[in-house]
Structure formats: structure tokens, C-alpha cells
Design an enzyme around this catalytic site. Structure first.
Site, mmCIF file in Angstrom:
data_model
loop_
_atom_site.group_PDB
_atom_site.id
_atom_site.type_symbol
_atom_site.label_atom_id
_atom_site.label_comp_id
_atom_site.label_asym_id
_atom_site.label_seq_id
_atom_site.Cartn_x
_atom_site.Cartn_y
_atom_site.Cartn_z
ATOM 1 N N ASP A 57 -2.986 -7.512 7.772
ATOM 2 C CA ASP A 57 -1.632 -6.841 8.935
ATOM 3 C C ASP A 57 -2.578 -4.998 8.737
ATOM 4 O OD1 ASP A 57 -0.109 -8.954 9.678
ATOM 5 O OD2 ASP A 57 1.420 -8.214 9.203
ATOM 6 N N ASP B 18 -5.203 -2.699 -4.700
ATOM 7 C CA ASP B 18 -4.692 -1.495 -3.919
ATOM 8 C C ASP B 18 -5.827 -0.898 -3.743
ATOM 9 O OD1 ASP B 18 -5.955 -1.797 -6.933
ATOM 10 O OD2 ASP B 18 -4.446 -0.245 -7.697
HETATM 11 MG MG MG Z 1 1.203 -12.071 8.130
#
Ligand code: MG
Ligand code: IPM
Length: 388
Positions: A251, A223
């Protein structure tokens, strides 16, 4: 010299970006005096339509016996029914698992000409050059059981986050080796304050430290890492992490590069061919079905994946470096696909998928010293590979 590469155009924009990538690879091969023998196979949604399965055993075998696999994208809304017994993505897992490609390498660099394409402030992007090493054949994606059950309390679904120490050690070792070839800083990302699998992950990474006294290691929780990737991305070098954490963080990190369409990836294990490591190369973007067939997709992620293929699986550093330089030069010269250029701007030329490939082919040649090279410092010595 002729290399044998299996091509999986796949679904959505996959065929377009892979056609672009192939034209660049063929041009680089001509420049450097080798050739590529391409074998196309139908995998993913297309294979479900044609054969009723996401990948056929004989096609998996073709992929296994090739020098490398080059993949566009897999999946799409047509095959998205959550109760369908077969899904296109199963082909990806069959390839990753079946070819034992346990490490997915996702380099993230920011080309100086694209700092304003990212929503992240330009001053934070200076010096960003990181490599995410994602574990690819275990963890939540492969743990069993993974199923839905009807119980007296209603429907229950379970997924299993499973790691053996051996699975952790082999990917962590590769990450140490890669860090050694770069700036010698390794961040191991986990959730050790909650998960037993993460606590084993930490122990195994620590056990490897004595073999790499020159590499500085830090453990970070996933996190906090997600936050720091935006807050001070230039502070990272190599990150190594569990399958799902790596999927999500990569991503996120792609936003730094200006577009998901920019990023390449290599999936490798430790099996060697006559020329290098066997591997599968694909852009990290998905099949983007809304864009399929429109010549709008950014092929740079696919083209840079082709450069990684040359470097890692074919042992052709010459072609890899030349492709990376040509991409840099096209960007320096203001050539942009739509994702990199939301509005028309003076000095920039808007092109489609095929146009970008042509612009890159036109700039292929021996690498010029001093020009920024996307992804080039990332890979260490692929042929020597990790010491074992
Ligand atoms: Mg992916
Ligand atoms: C990726 C993709 C895949 C994954 C999907 C399509 C199953 O997101 O390669 O990152 O989650 O591994």
C-alpha cells in the site's frame, strides 16, 4: 482456443472495475483470436447475505478447476462488526489458502505522465520499477492460535507469526527467479533484530544464494525499508517479504504510482494448468464502498490485473502486452479518472470507470515499440516458470 476464467465481482466497486476489466479482456481476446468463457460466482459480503458463508465449497471448487480467477474486491462496512462470526475477508483467505497461492506479486511502475499525481517528488520517481513479492498463505494471517480469550487478567488476544522453512523457501525461490529475469537485485525484508521467524527467513534466503550466484541479495529491516521506499524508491528491484509486511509495504509503494487504483496483482503458487500457472488476479485497492455504484473508481488496477492473468495463466503474452500498451497510450493521451486528476486541467480528459475501459479498448492493437509499457518488464517467463 477458449480459456475458462472464474469471475468474482465481489463487493463495493468490485463489480464495476471487473466489468471494465472484462470488456478489455474480451476485446483483447477478439484481437488475438481466442475467447474467454466466464463463470461468475458470488463470494464475500454478497455470499454472506445470500448463503450465510463468505464462500461456498462448490464455488471454491469452480475456482480451483478454472484456468484462472479474476477478482474485483471483497468486504465493506456492512459486514465489519468485529464480533461477527463470519467476515467477507475469510473468503480471500479460503481462496489463497485453498488454491495454494503462496506468492502475491505486486508490480509498481510509475507512468511518466503520472509523476505529478504522486505526492512524492518527481525526481525521486524517475526509474521506479519494483516488484513486491508478498508471502500469502502463512505468517500472521494464517498462524494459530488467533483468538481473544477471557482470563483472570482481563481479555487477552493472541495472533501467531509462524513460518516453516519450506514456506519461506518456495516464495523466496520464486523471488530469486523473478529477480533473475529483471535487474538481478533482490531485497529480502524482515525484522530479524526482533523476530525468530525473521531470523529463519534470513537463513533460508541465504541458503538459496548458491543456486543464484548471478542475483545480488540484500537483507533489510522492514522499518528502514518503509522509509527507503519513499526516500529512494528507484533503488529497489524485487522485494520479498512476510505476509503482513508485504501487505503494508505494497500500500505504501502504491503511492509512488499516483493512486492505489493503478496497481494490479497476481497471486500464484506452483500448480500448472494446460496454459500456465494457476492464479488469482485482482487490483490491490479494496472495495471502496463510498464510491460503489458511482462510476468513479479507477479500473486500471483491474485492467492491468487482467493483463497479468493473460500472461501468467493463459500464456497470452500477446494480449498482455497489448493491454499494457493500451493503458499507457490512454494515459499518454491525457485520459484520467478522478483519482488521477484532482482538478480539471487543460489537455486532460476526465472519464468514469466505464469511460476509461472504452478509452483503453479503443487503443488496443499490436504493441508499439518504444511506448512505455506498464508492468511489462516485471514477469520473466511465466511459462518456463521457476526452475525446481
Ligand atoms: Mg492490503
Ligand atoms: C490485500 C488486502 C487484504 C489483505 C484484506 C482485505 C484482508 O488488504 O489484499 O492487500 O490484507 O491481504
Amino acid at each position: 482456443m477458449t480459456y475458462r476464467v472464474v469471475r468474482i465481482p465481489g463487493d463495493g466497486v468490485g463489480p464495476e472495475v471487473l466489468a471494465a476489466g472484462r470488456s478489455v479482456l474480451d476485446a483483447a481476446a477478439t484481437t488475438f483470436g481466442f475467447s474467454i468463457e466466464w463463470t461468475d460466482i458470488v463470494v464475500g459480503g454478497g455470499a454472506i447475505d445470500a448463503f450465510g458463508v463468505p464462500i461456498r465449497e462448490e464455488d471454491l471448487e469452480l475456482a480451483r478447476t478454472s484456468d484462472a480467477v479474476y477478482l474485483g474486491a471483497i468486504g465493506g462496512p456492512r459486514w465489519d462488526d468485529p464480533s461477527a462470526p463470519v467476515r467477507p475477508e475469510q473468503a480471500l483467505f479460503a481462496l489463497r489458502g485453498g488454491l495454494e497461492l503462496f506468492a502475491n506479486l505486486r508490480p509498481v511502475t510509475v507512468h511518466p505522465a503520472l509523476v505529478h499525481s504522486s505526492p512524492v517528488r518527481a525526481d525521486l520517481l524517475e526509474g521506479v520499477d519494483l516488484l513486491i513479492v508478498r508471502e500469502l498463505t502463512s505468517g500472521l494471517y494464517f498462524g494459530r492460535p488467533s483468538e481473544e480469550r477471557a482470563t483472570a487478567d482481563g481479555r487477552v488476544a493472541v495472533d501467531t507469526l509462524w513460518y516453516t522453512d519450506g514456506e519461506i523457501r518456495r516464495v523466496a525461490r520464486l523471488a530469486f527467479e523473478l529477480a533473475r529475469g529483471r535487474s538481478k537485485r533482490l531485497t529480502s525484508v524482515d525484522k530479524a533484530n526482533v523476530l525468530a521467524s525473521s531470523r529463519l527467513w534470513r537463513k533460508v534466503v541465504d541458503e538459496l544464494r548458491p543456486d543464484y550466484p548471478d542475483v545480488e541479495v540484500e537483507h533489510r529491516l522492514v522499518d528502514a525499508t518503509a522509509m527507503l521506499l519513499v526516500k529512494r524508491p528507484a533503488s529497489f528491484d524485487v522485494l520479498v517479504t512476510e505476509n503482513l509486511f508485504g501487505d503494508i509495504l505494497s500500500d505504501e509503494a502504491s503511492v509512488l504510482a499516483g493512486s492505489l487504483g493503478m496497481l494490479p496483482s497476481a497471486s500464484v503458487g506452483d500448480r500448472r494448468t494446460a496454459h500456465g500457472l494457476h492464479g488469482l488476479y485482482e487490483p490491490i485497492h479494496g472495495s471502496a464502498p463510498h464510491m460503489a455504484g458511482t462510476d468513479r473508481a479507477n479500473p486500471i488496477g483491474a485492467i492491468l490485473s487482467g493483463a497479468m492473468l493473460c500472461r501468467w495463466s493463459l500464456g497470452r503474452e500477446d494480449a498482455a502486452a497489448a493491454i499494457e500498451s493500451a493503458v499507457s497510450r490512454a494515459l499518454d493521451d491525457g485520459v484520467r479518472t478522478a483519482d488521477l486528476m484532482p482538478r480539471d486541467e487543460e489537455g486532460l480528459e476526465r472519464v468514469g470507470t466505464a469511460g476509461m475501459a472504452e478509452a483503453i479498448v479503443a487503443r488496443l492493437g499490436a504493441p508499439v515499440l518504444g511506448s512505455p509499457v506498464l508492468g511489462a518488464p516485471v514477469l520473466g517467463d511465466p511459462i518456463a516458470g521457476p526452475a525446481r
